[in-house]
Design an enzyme around this catalytic site. Sequence first.
Site, short mmCIF file in Angstrom:
data_model
loop_
_atom_site.label_atom_id
_atom_site.label_comp_id
_atom_site.label_asym_id
_atom_site.label_seq_id
_atom_site.Cartn_x
_atom_site.Cartn_y
_atom_site.Cartn_z
N GLY A 46 1.45 5.97 3.94
CA GLY A 46 1.29 5.45 2.58
C GLY A 46 2.12 6.29 1.62
O GLY A 46 2.56 7.39 1.95
N GLN A 51 4.16 10.00 -6.50
CA GLN A 51 4.59 11.03 -5.54
C GLN A 51 6.11 11.19 -5.50
O GLN A 51 6.60 12.19 -4.99
CB GLN A 51 4.07 10.71 -4.13
CG GLN A 51 2.56 10.81 -4.01
CD GLN A 51 2.10 10.51 -2.61
OE1 GLN A 51 1.97 9.36 -2.24
NE2 GLN A 51 1.89 11.53 -1.81
N CYS A 93 -2.07 14.41 2.95
CA CYS A 93 -1.33 13.92 1.79
C CYS A 93 0.07 14.54 1.82
O CYS A 93 0.19 15.76 2.00
CB CYS A 93 -2.04 14.31 0.50
SG CYS A 93 -1.16 13.77 -0.97
N LEU A 94 1.07 13.72 1.64
CA LEU A 94 2.45 14.22 1.68
C LEU A 94 2.73 15.15 0.50
O LEU A 94 3.67 15.94 0.55
CB LEU A 94 3.43 13.05 1.68
CG LEU A 94 3.32 12.12 2.90
CD1 LEU A 94 4.20 10.88 2.72
CD2 LEU A 94 3.69 12.85 4.19
N HIS A 135 -6.74 6.15 -1.13
CA HIS A 135 -5.96 7.37 -1.34
C HIS A 135 -4.77 7.08 -2.28
O HIS A 135 -4.52 7.84 -3.22
CB HIS A 135 -5.48 7.87 0.02
CG HIS A 135 -4.65 9.11 0.00
ND1 HIS A 135 -5.09 10.32 0.48
CD2 HIS A 135 -3.38 9.33 -0.42
CE1 HIS A 135 -4.13 11.22 0.34
NE2 HIS A 135 -3.08 10.65 -0.21
N GLU A 136 -4.08 5.96 -2.02
CA GLU A 136 -2.88 5.65 -2.85
C GLU A 136 -3.31 5.25 -4.27
O GLU A 136 -2.65 5.63 -5.25
CB GLU A 136 -2.05 4.53 -2.20
CG GLU A 136 -1.57 4.81 -0.78
CD GLU A 136 -0.95 6.18 -0.58
OE1 GLU A 136 -0.39 6.73 -1.53
OE2 GLU A 136 -1.06 6.71 0.54
N HIS A 139 -3.93 8.19 -6.28
CA HIS A 139 -2.68 8.78 -6.82
C HIS A 139 -2.33 8.13 -8.16
O HIS A 139 -1.86 8.81 -9.08
CB HIS A 139 -1.51 8.58 -5.85
CG HIS A 139 -1.40 9.64 -4.78
ND1 HIS A 139 -1.27 10.99 -5.06
CD2 HIS A 139 -1.38 9.54 -3.43
CE1 HIS A 139 -1.18 11.67 -3.92
NE2 HIS A 139 -1.25 10.82 -2.91
O1 K1U Z 1 -0.16 9.23 0.09
C1 K1U Z 1 0.15 10.10 0.91
O2 K1U Z 1 0.21 11.28 0.59
C2 K1U Z 1 0.47 9.68 2.33
C3 K1U Z 1 -0.65 9.98 3.31
C4 K1U Z 1 -1.57 8.79 3.35
C5 K1U Z 1 -2.91 8.96 4.01
C6 K1U Z 1 -3.04 9.48 5.29
C7 K1U Z 1 -4.31 9.59 5.88
C8 K1U Z 1 -5.42 9.19 5.19
C9 K1U Z 1 -5.30 8.70 3.91
C10 K1U Z 1 -4.04 8.57 3.32
C11 K1U Z 1 -0.01 10.23 4.68
O3 K1U Z 1 0.61 9.38 5.23
S1 K1U Z 1 -0.26 11.78 5.42
C12 K1U Z 1 0.58 11.61 6.99
C13 K1U Z 1 -0.18 10.82 8.01
O4 K1U Z 1 -1.37 10.62 7.89
C14 K1U Z 1 0.53 10.24 9.19
C15 K1U Z 1 1.88 10.46 9.39
C16 K1U Z 1 2.51 9.91 10.52
C17 K1U Z 1 1.81 9.16 11.42
C18 K1U Z 1 0.46 8.94 11.23
C19 K1U Z 1 -0.18 9.48 10.11
ZN ZN Z 2 -1.32 11.51 -0.98
#
Ligand code: K1U
Ligand code: ZN
Length: 175
Positions: A46, A51, A93-94, A135-136, A139
């Site tokens: 996401g 972000q 979260c990235l 989550h998004e 943000h």
């Molecule tokens: O919004 C963001 O910071 C992105 C975040 C979204 C998210 C992940 C997990 C639960 C709720 C919201 C991410 O994508 S973190 C990375 C991640 O979870 C992932 C990356 C590669 C493959 C599978 C998962």
């Molecule tokens: Zn996030």
Amino acid sequence: MAVLEIIKIGHPTLSLKAKPIENINQEIVELARNMVETMHQAPGIGLAAPQVNVSLRLITIDLSVGENKDELIVMVNPEIVEEEGEQVSEEGCLSVPGIYEKVLRPARITVRGYNLDGQELLVEAEDLLARVFCHEIDHLEGKLFIDRLSPLKRRLLKSRLKKEMEKEMEKGSVG
Ligand code: K1U
Ligand code: ZN
């Protein structure tokens, strides 16, 4: 298409309430494309416009991380119109690298928004998809997942992140 810089915790844009998109023009379409590229490259499942330092209500989600184009969701002005039940699971979260914590979210939600053609979308989501939507959309409200943890846990995490970021800055300034 371009990969954009993902801003990190502490950047003021992450704390702002993002503005609704009034007009889906070429600039918005381009931003959405670049967000998808950035999300896939990160990799992430996401991404929200704040972000990438754009305070507008636009999100992208792809649980397949680019493997299945039918799973890609790009939503303008998303809002949760119904929610039901509870789920607790780990989130990352990235913009908060290296931290994964359990967060309480609704088990099922209905989200309303628009696609890039301006057509209304109504998406029913559960489990991980519901979590990522929440989550998004957080943000867009200027909220990070760590803001949903207990005050004690949040304080501990913030001080750990501060130390890690200081270490990174030192590394960057040496040599
Ligand atoms: O919004 C963001 O910071 C992105 C975040 C979204 C998210 C992940 C997990 C639960 C709720 C919201 C991410 O994508 S973190 C990375 C991640 O979870 C992932 C990356 C590669 C493959 C599978 C998962
Ligand atoms: Zn996030």
